[in-house]
Design a protein around this motif. Sequence first.
Motif, PDB file in Angstrom:
ATOM      1  N   PRO A  89       0.813  -1.226   0.000  1.00 49.11           N
ATOM      2  CA  PRO A  89       0.000   0.000   0.000  1.00 49.11           C
ATOM      3  C   PRO A  89       0.844   1.274   0.000  1.00 49.11           C
ATOM      4  N   ALA A  90       2.048   1.233   0.603  1.00 48.79           N
ATOM      5  CA  ALA A  90       2.937   2.399   0.560  1.00 48.79           C
ATOM      6  C   ALA A  90       3.400   2.661  -0.868  1.00 48.79           C
ATOM      7  N   ALA A  91       3.755   1.585  -1.590  1.00 50.25           N
ATOM      8  CA  ALA A  91       4.163   1.735  -2.987  1.00 50.25           C
ATOM      9  C   ALA A  91       2.995   2.213  -3.834  1.00 50.25           C
ATOM     10  N   LYS A  92       1.800   1.722  -3.534  1.00 50.94           N
ATOM     11  CA  LYS A  92       0.607   2.183  -4.251  1.00 50.94           C
ATOM     12  C   LYS A  92       0.385   3.678  -4.053  1.00 50.94           C
ATOM     13  N   LYS A  93       0.819   4.179  -2.922  1.00 42.84           N
ATOM     14  CA  LYS A  93       0.652   5.610  -2.619  1.00 42.84           C
ATOM     15  C   LYS A  93       1.722   6.462  -3.285  1.00 42.84           C
ATOM     16  N   GLY A  94       2.707   5.825  -3.892  1.00 42.83           N
ATOM     17  CA  GLY A  94       3.757   6.575  -4.573  1.00 42.83           C
ATOM     18  C   GLY A  94       5.052   6.681  -3.807  1.00 42.83           C
ATOM     19  N   CYS A  95       5.227   5.839  -2.793  1.00 44.04           N
ATOM     20  CA  CYS A  95       6.468   5.838  -2.020  1.00 44.04           C
ATOM     21  C   CYS A  95       7.485   4.873  -2.637  1.00 44.04           C
ATOM     22  N   ILE A  96       8.761   5.123  -2.352  1.00 46.47           N
ATOM     23  CA  ILE A  96       9.823   4.187  -2.708  1.00 46.47           C
ATOM     24  C   ILE A  96      10.012   3.263  -1.515  1.00 46.47           C
ATOM     25  N   VAL A  97      10.024   1.945  -1.753  1.00 49.74           N
ATOM     26  CA  VAL A  97      10.005   0.991  -0.654  1.00 49.74           C
ATOM     27  C   VAL A  97      11.174   0.018  -0.766  1.00 49.74           C
ATOM     28  N   PHE A  98      11.852  -0.179   0.364  1.00 51.15           N
ATOM     29  CA  PHE A  98      12.835  -1.247   0.525  1.00 51.15           C
ATOM     30  C   PHE A  98      12.186  -2.251   1.486  1.00 51.15           C
ATOM     31  N   ALA A  99      11.859  -3.448   0.986  1.00 53.70           N
ATOM     32  CA  ALA A  99      11.142  -4.426   1.799  1.00 53.70           C
ATOM     33  C   ALA A  99      11.974  -5.684   1.956  1.00 53.70           C
ATOM     34  N   ASN A 100      12.054  -6.174   3.202  1.00 54.03           N
ATOM     35  CA  ASN A 100      12.915  -7.316   3.490  1.00 54.03           C
ATOM     36  C   ASN A 100      12.181  -8.330   4.374  1.00 54.03           C
ATOM     37  N   ASP A 101      12.481  -9.624   4.156  1.00 50.02           N
ATOM     38  CA  ASP A 101      12.029 -10.650   5.081  1.00 50.02           C
ATOM     39  C   ASP A 101      12.968 -11.841   5.006  1.00 50.02           C
ATOM     40  N   LEU A 102      13.293 -12.378   6.182  1.00 44.42           N
ATOM     41  CA  LEU A 102      14.223 -13.505   6.268  1.00 44.42           C
ATOM     42  C   LEU A 102      13.594 -14.806   5.770  1.00 44.42           C
ATOM     43  N   ASN A 103      12.288 -14.957   5.967  1.00 43.82           N
ATOM     44  CA  ASN A 103      11.589 -16.172   5.564  1.00 43.82           C
ATOM     45  C   ASN A 103      11.573 -16.281   4.032  1.00 43.82           C
ATOM     46  N   PRO A 104      12.155 -17.324   3.456  1.00 44.73           N
ATOM     47  CA  PRO A 104      12.178 -17.439   1.995  1.00 44.73           C
ATOM     48  C   PRO A 104      10.784 -17.541   1.382  1.00 44.73           C
ATOM     49  N   ASP A 105       9.825 -18.127   2.110  1.00 42.13           N
ATOM     50  CA  ASP A 105       8.455 -18.197   1.594  1.00 42.13           C
ATOM     51  C   ASP A 105       7.807 -16.816   1.599  1.00 42.13           C
ATOM     52  N   SER A 106       8.027 -16.041   2.652  1.00 43.80           N
ATOM     53  CA  SER A 106       7.505 -14.667   2.679  1.00 43.80           C
ATOM     54  C   SER A 106       8.126 -13.844   1.560  1.00 43.80           C
ATOM     55  N   TYR A 107       9.412 -14.015   1.355  1.00 46.50           N
ATOM     56  CA  TYR A 107      10.126 -13.316   0.283  1.00 46.50           C
ATOM     57  C   TYR A 107       9.510 -13.651  -1.076  1.00 46.50           C
ATOM     58  N   LYS A 108       9.218 -14.936  -1.298  1.00 49.80           N
ATOM     59  CA  LYS A 108       8.627 -15.365  -2.570  1.00 49.80           C
ATOM     60  C   LYS A 108       7.243 -14.747  -2.776  1.00 49.80           C
ATOM     61  N   TRP A 109       6.397 -14.801  -1.725  1.00 57.05           N
ATOM     62  CA  TRP A 109       5.049 -14.255  -1.863  1.00 57.05           C
ATOM     63  C   TRP A 109       5.047 -12.723  -1.868  1.00 57.05           C
ATOM     64  N   LEU A 110       6.041 -12.103  -1.247  1.00 61.19           N
ATOM     65  CA  LEU A 110       6.189 -10.652  -1.325  1.00 61.19           C
ATOM     66  C   LEU A 110       6.451 -10.228  -2.760  1.00 61.19           C
ATOM     67  N   GLN A 111       7.357 -10.920  -3.431  1.00 59.32           N
ATOM     68  CA  GLN A 111       7.617 -10.636  -4.842  1.00 59.32           C
ATOM     69  C   GLN A 111       6.357 -10.855  -5.674  1.00 59.32           C
TER      70      GLN A 111
END
Length: 506
Positions: A314-336
């Motif tokens: 939602p931050a990116a949808k608002k026009g922000c630049i986002v650096f997003a991180n997660d250690l969980n490889p499954d979260s990382y996959k679904w985040l992408q």
Amino acid sequence: MRIFRRLNSLPASLLKVKYFGTTASNTSFPAVWTFCGQPLNRLPGHLAAACRNSLCTMPEVPEQKFDLDLHSPHPRVRGMTTLDRAAFKRNVVIPALKVNKDLLSKLEKPLKRVLLKRPGLKRVVEDPEDESRKFLLLDPHAISDSCSLGESEQQILKSFNISPEIVKYNQELTYDHFKVDEILQAVLPEGQEVTTAFSRIGHIIHLNLRDHQLPYKHVIGQVILDKNPGITCTVNKTNTIDNAYRNFQMEVLAGEEANMITKVKEHHIMYEFDFSKVYWNPRLCTEHMRIVGLLKPGDLLFDVFAGVGPFAIPAAKKGCIVFANDLNPDSYKWLQHNCKLNKVDRKVKVFNMDGRQFLEEPVKEELTRQLSLKERNSCLHIVMNLPAMAVEFLDVFRHLLDGEPGSTSLPTVHCYCFSKHDNPAQDVQERVEACLGISLEGLCSVELVRNVAPNKDMMCISFSLPSKVLYKPLSSLKGADNPQEPASKRLRPNEEPLEEKNNLMV
């Protein structure tokens, strides 16, 4: 015999007095009246008959004709551990009026006060013996002890030339008529807490059952599955979230076990993920929007524990630049996946790193670049939503950057944590101050996010990173006044190390 004839001819009112027995003070009454205080089966036959005929004029307490409790299943379901829907059947008697079909629409509004109000039961039902009439079911609590309607309702019926006679209607209540809480209150032991709250994640319902509810877990899971359309399975958390990947072990209580990939929509944004492998809590939707509401288009958001993207997307949808991180490889996959799904993948830089490494490398690099700009209109925000241990990562910010603070605003940190303290806001602030090594009095705000348990709150503390924390002090020159350093490596008064010179030029 004359005495007995006189007894039969006595007014009933006098016999009523003697129904309560004779006392020593009643010496003026004939002695024969004392028989009335004796059991009838111990009197002579002709006298007992006379007493019966006289005593029958006593008013009787009217027998209850209608069932007042229409919300409880049959008592035999108590203690059930395997759901038997047929066992919930129960027959009840409900008061009703027989009304011509053409008058029903005219009566429902004026008789609204006394009509049946039980969800799941129809007020108007067919009369199998008369096709021209129907039964209009009434609220048993609105019927008087004399089994009649009030005067105002009787006048309404009289105006339509309808008989005010109340009849009995036999109704069968089944499993389908009862609500979740009514069923579970009937099944679990009396006085025990019943679970009616749960989280819905797409087609999955997630429960957190207490120990006393576990013997009935499969009944609870099946009942909640039955009563919520669109649900295909119910699961129960079997352990706390105590691992770095922020997921938990779960047990399927009812429904399909294979399909844990679900889809949810939060504030017009779609997310897909495998619920058995990532963290998702629908109760945080308000908090997600609160933080996003603090951002403006063009701001930078660093999401240290991003999960599947409820802050980042939602931050990116608002026009922000986002650096997003997660250690969980499954979260990382679904985040992408979710970034692509919502068409913000070009605005979100995704990382699969430990939170500490993420802060010490890409975040440090970007902060150094942003804070070195002479003019910058954007604000910097760092979200740390790992309430079990996020506070432990705050020490990373101590002297993270080299050089001197510029004139631009410093990053704002939003750090989440749990508290069991009587004063959770004070507790959270003190813990954060201990990690940063500085007082935040008057420089921070603490918000209650939600109550997690009876003595456990989730809090969010927001503060702007003080420059004394974020930047290395200028006096911390390598080897200066350090008695442990060899004499040959100590600084001379007119010397400064090359490394420090380079740092001051950044």
